[in-house]
Design a protein around this motif. Sequence first.
Motif, PDB file in Angstrom:
ATOM      1  N   TYR A   1      -2.299  16.537  -5.260  1.00 18.46           N
ATOM      2  CA  TYR A   1      -3.100  15.384  -5.666  1.00 18.46           C
ATOM      3  C   TYR A   1      -2.567  14.177  -4.903  1.00 18.46           C
ATOM      4  O   TYR A   1      -1.359  14.002  -4.798  1.00 18.46           O
ATOM      5  CB  TYR A   1      -2.981  15.126  -7.169  1.00 18.46           C
ATOM      6  CG  TYR A   1      -3.666  16.161  -8.012  1.00 18.46           C
ATOM      7  CD1 TYR A   1      -4.943  15.939  -8.512  1.00 18.46           C
ATOM      8  CD2 TYR A   1      -3.039  17.371  -8.306  1.00 18.46           C
ATOM      9  CE1 TYR A   1      -5.582  16.894  -9.287  1.00 18.46           C
ATOM     10  CE2 TYR A   1      -3.671  18.323  -9.077  1.00 18.46           C
ATOM     11  CZ  TYR A   1      -4.935  18.080  -9.560  1.00 18.46           C
ATOM     12  OH  TYR A   1      -5.565  19.034 -10.327  1.00 18.46           O
ATOM     13  N   GLU A   2      -3.496  13.356  -4.422  1.00 15.00           N
ATOM     14  CA  GLU A   2      -3.111  12.149  -3.699  1.00 15.00           C
ATOM     15  C   GLU A   2      -3.770  10.949  -4.361  1.00 15.00           C
ATOM     16  O   GLU A   2      -4.961  10.960  -4.641  1.00 15.00           O
ATOM     17  CB  GLU A   2      -3.558  12.236  -2.244  1.00 15.00           C
ATOM     18  CG  GLU A   2      -3.253  10.978  -1.448  1.00 15.00           C
ATOM     19  CD  GLU A   2      -3.848  11.017  -0.053  1.00 15.00           C
ATOM     20  OE1 GLU A   2      -3.147  10.614   0.869  1.00 15.00           O
ATOM     21  OE2 GLU A   2      -5.014  11.445   0.092  1.00 15.00           O
ATOM     22  N   LEU A   3      -2.972   9.923  -4.603  1.00 14.64           N
ATOM     23  CA  LEU A   3      -3.456   8.682  -5.194  1.00 14.64           C
ATOM     24  C   LEU A   3      -2.985   7.537  -4.308  1.00 14.64           C
ATOM     25  O   LEU A   3      -1.791   7.269  -4.224  1.00 14.64           O
ATOM     26  CB  LEU A   3      -2.895   8.515  -6.615  1.00 14.64           C
ATOM     27  CG  LEU A   3      -3.244   7.228  -7.351  1.00 14.64           C
ATOM     28  CD1 LEU A   3      -4.739   7.173  -7.659  1.00 14.64           C
ATOM     29  CD2 LEU A   3      -2.435   7.118  -8.633  1.00 14.64           C
ATOM     30  N   ARG A   4      -3.939   6.910  -3.602  1.00 16.54           N
ATOM     31  CA  ARG A   4      -3.593   5.753  -2.775  1.00 16.54           C
ATOM     32  C   ARG A   4      -3.587   4.531  -3.675  1.00 16.54           C
ATOM     33  O   ARG A   4      -4.498   4.323  -4.473  1.00 16.54           O
ATOM     34  CB  ARG A   4      -4.604   5.590  -1.639  1.00 16.54           C
ATOM     35  CG  ARG A   4      -4.609   6.786  -0.688  1.00 16.54           C
ATOM     36  CD  ARG A   4      -3.967   6.431   0.612  1.00 16.54           C
ATOM     37  NE  ARG A   4      -3.682   7.614   1.411  1.00 16.54           N
ATOM     38  CZ  ARG A   4      -3.919   7.707   2.690  1.00 16.54           C
ATOM     39  NH1 ARG A   4      -4.476   6.701   3.333  1.00 16.54           N
ATOM     40  NH2 ARG A   4      -3.591   8.785   3.355  1.00 16.54           N
ATOM     41  N   MET A   5      -2.532   3.719  -3.544  1.00 17.83           N
ATOM     42  CA  MET A   5      -2.357   2.583  -4.444  1.00 17.83           C
ATOM     43  C   MET A   5      -2.167   1.288  -3.674  1.00 17.83           C
ATOM     44  O   MET A   5      -1.495   1.273  -2.655  1.00 17.83           O
ATOM     45  CB  MET A   5      -1.108   2.801  -5.314  1.00 17.83           C
ATOM     46  CG  MET A   5      -1.161   4.007  -6.190  1.00 17.83           C
ATOM     47  SD  MET A   5       0.451   4.317  -6.968  1.00 17.83           S
ATOM     48  CE  MET A   5       1.191   5.406  -5.760  1.00 17.83           C
ATOM     49  N   ASP A   6      -2.755   0.234  -4.207  1.00 14.71           N
ATOM     50  CA  ASP A   6      -2.500  -1.121  -3.719  1.00 14.71           C
ATOM     51  C   ASP A   6      -1.739  -1.826  -4.833  1.00 14.71           C
ATOM     52  O   ASP A   6      -2.301  -2.150  -5.878  1.00 14.71           O
ATOM     53  CB  ASP A   6      -3.811  -1.835  -3.415  1.00 14.71           C
ATOM     54  CG  ASP A   6      -3.609  -3.235  -2.862  1.00 14.71           C
ATOM     55  OD1 ASP A   6      -2.459  -3.731  -2.866  1.00 14.71           O
ATOM     56  OD2 ASP A   6      -4.604  -3.838  -2.429  1.00 14.71           O
ATOM     57  N   LEU A   7      -0.461  -2.047  -4.609  1.00 18.80           N
ATOM     58  CA  LEU A   7       0.377  -2.633  -5.651  1.00 18.80           C
ATOM     59  C   LEU A   7       0.060  -4.103  -5.891  1.00 18.80           C
ATOM     60  O   LEU A   7       0.508  -4.675  -6.884  1.00 18.80           O
ATOM     61  CB  LEU A   7       1.857  -2.459  -5.314  1.00 18.80           C
ATOM     62  CG  LEU A   7       2.323  -1.018  -5.114  1.00 18.80           C
ATOM     63  CD1 LEU A   7       3.822  -0.980  -4.860  1.00 18.80           C
ATOM     64  CD2 LEU A   7       1.942  -0.133  -6.272  1.00 18.80           C
ATOM     65  N   ALA A   8      -0.716  -4.705  -4.995  1.00 17.99           N
ATOM     66  CA  ALA A   8      -1.113  -6.098  -5.187  1.00 17.99           C
ATOM     67  C   ALA A   8      -2.162  -6.221  -6.297  1.00 17.99           C
ATOM     68  O   ALA A   8      -2.355  -7.298  -6.850  1.00 17.99           O
ATOM     69  CB  ALA A   8      -1.647  -6.678  -3.884  1.00 17.99           C
ATOM     70  N   ASP A   9      -2.826  -5.100  -6.604  1.00 20.55           N
ATOM     71  CA  ASP A   9      -3.779  -5.119  -7.716  1.00 20.55           C
ATOM     72  C   ASP A   9      -3.015  -5.318  -9.012  1.00 20.55           C
ATOM     73  O   ASP A   9      -1.842  -4.977  -9.127  1.00 20.55           O
ATOM     74  CB  ASP A   9      -4.553  -3.797  -7.788  1.00 20.55           C
ATOM     75  CG  ASP A   9      -5.522  -3.626  -6.639  1.00 20.55           C
ATOM     76  OD1 ASP A   9      -5.839  -4.633  -5.964  1.00 20.55           O
ATOM     77  OD2 ASP A   9      -5.948  -2.481  -6.397  1.00 20.55           O
TER      78      ASP A   9
ATOM     79  N   HIS B   1       0.847  -1.196   0.000  1.00 24.50           N
ATOM     80  CA  HIS B   1       0.000   0.000   0.000  1.00 24.50           C
ATOM     81  C   HIS B   1       0.883   1.248   0.000  1.00 24.50           C
ATOM     82  O   HIS B   1       1.726   1.406   0.882  1.00 24.50           O
ATOM     83  CB  HIS B   1      -0.940   0.001   1.206  1.00 24.50           C
ATOM     84  CG  HIS B   1      -1.969  -1.071   1.135  1.00 24.50           C
ATOM     85  ND1 HIS B   1      -1.890  -2.217   1.879  1.00 24.50           N
ATOM     86  CD2 HIS B   1      -3.081  -1.192   0.379  1.00 24.50           C
ATOM     87  CE1 HIS B   1      -2.911  -2.997   1.597  1.00 24.50           C
ATOM     88  NE2 HIS B   1      -3.645  -2.399   0.683  1.00 24.50           N
ATOM     89  N   TRP B   2       0.647   2.102  -0.988  1.00 27.23           N
ATOM     90  CA  TRP B   2       1.479   3.286  -1.164  1.00 27.23           C
ATOM     91  C   TRP B   2       0.613   4.522  -1.373  1.00 27.23           C
ATOM     92  O   TRP B   2      -0.518   4.443  -1.857  1.00 27.23           O
ATOM     93  CB  TRP B   2       2.413   3.101  -2.365  1.00 27.23           C
ATOM     94  CG  TRP B   2       3.508   2.131  -2.060  1.00 27.23           C
ATOM     95  CD1 TRP B   2       3.398   0.779  -1.943  1.00 27.23           C
ATOM     96  CD2 TRP B   2       4.864   2.438  -1.781  1.00 27.23           C
ATOM     97  NE1 TRP B   2       4.604   0.224  -1.622  1.00 27.23           N
ATOM     98  CE2 TRP B   2       5.529   1.227  -1.520  1.00 27.23           C
ATOM     99  CE3 TRP B   2       5.592   3.621  -1.744  1.00 27.23           C
ATOM    100  CZ2 TRP B   2       6.879   1.176  -1.221  1.00 27.23           C
ATOM    101  CZ3 TRP B   2       6.947   3.567  -1.454  1.00 27.23           C
ATOM    102  CH2 TRP B   2       7.572   2.357  -1.192  1.00 27.23           C
TER     103      TRP B   2
END
Length: 158
Positions: free
Chosen positions: A55-63, A43-44
């Motif tokens: 701007y903020e973009l929360r990412m799940d790299l497991a996707d 999670h990043w």
Amino acid sequence: MIYVACTVYAHHVAFSRIQKFAELDQLQVESIGALPLPPSLWHWDGLVRTARGVYELRMDLADKPVNDGELLALEHHYYPDAPPNSYIEMATRLPEVQKVLLVLAIPVTRFHKEGDVAVVEISDIRFVQTRRDRPPSFSYRVRFGTDGRVLSQGWAAR
């Protein structure tokens, strides 16, 4: 050693995604970053500082890897800075505020009045505001009197 290698790889992937997001959204980037959201290595938080806000973009790299259209469709938030004014300008010249600006990853500046008192707040948006009646974590507040003198300054109490 394996953990460090995984972290370097995850940062590379997250940073590439936030760079691509900024490019696709045609943002005028002033600074950009990808920061881990513990406790998961996957999670990043991608942050892009522009002249008018963050701007903020929360990412799940497991996707699965996302294509351009899916990347732009991901939930993201925009945190606008307050329009420039003399109080914000005075606050950013204070030595303590300059130190805060170096410490906070990608700060957002807010301004409001409390009666005759002008209040400038500089916050790190990675830390959410849990209650409306309390400032977000890692918010530095400068309060000015009507004559432009600093009445108080420091980290806002939660």
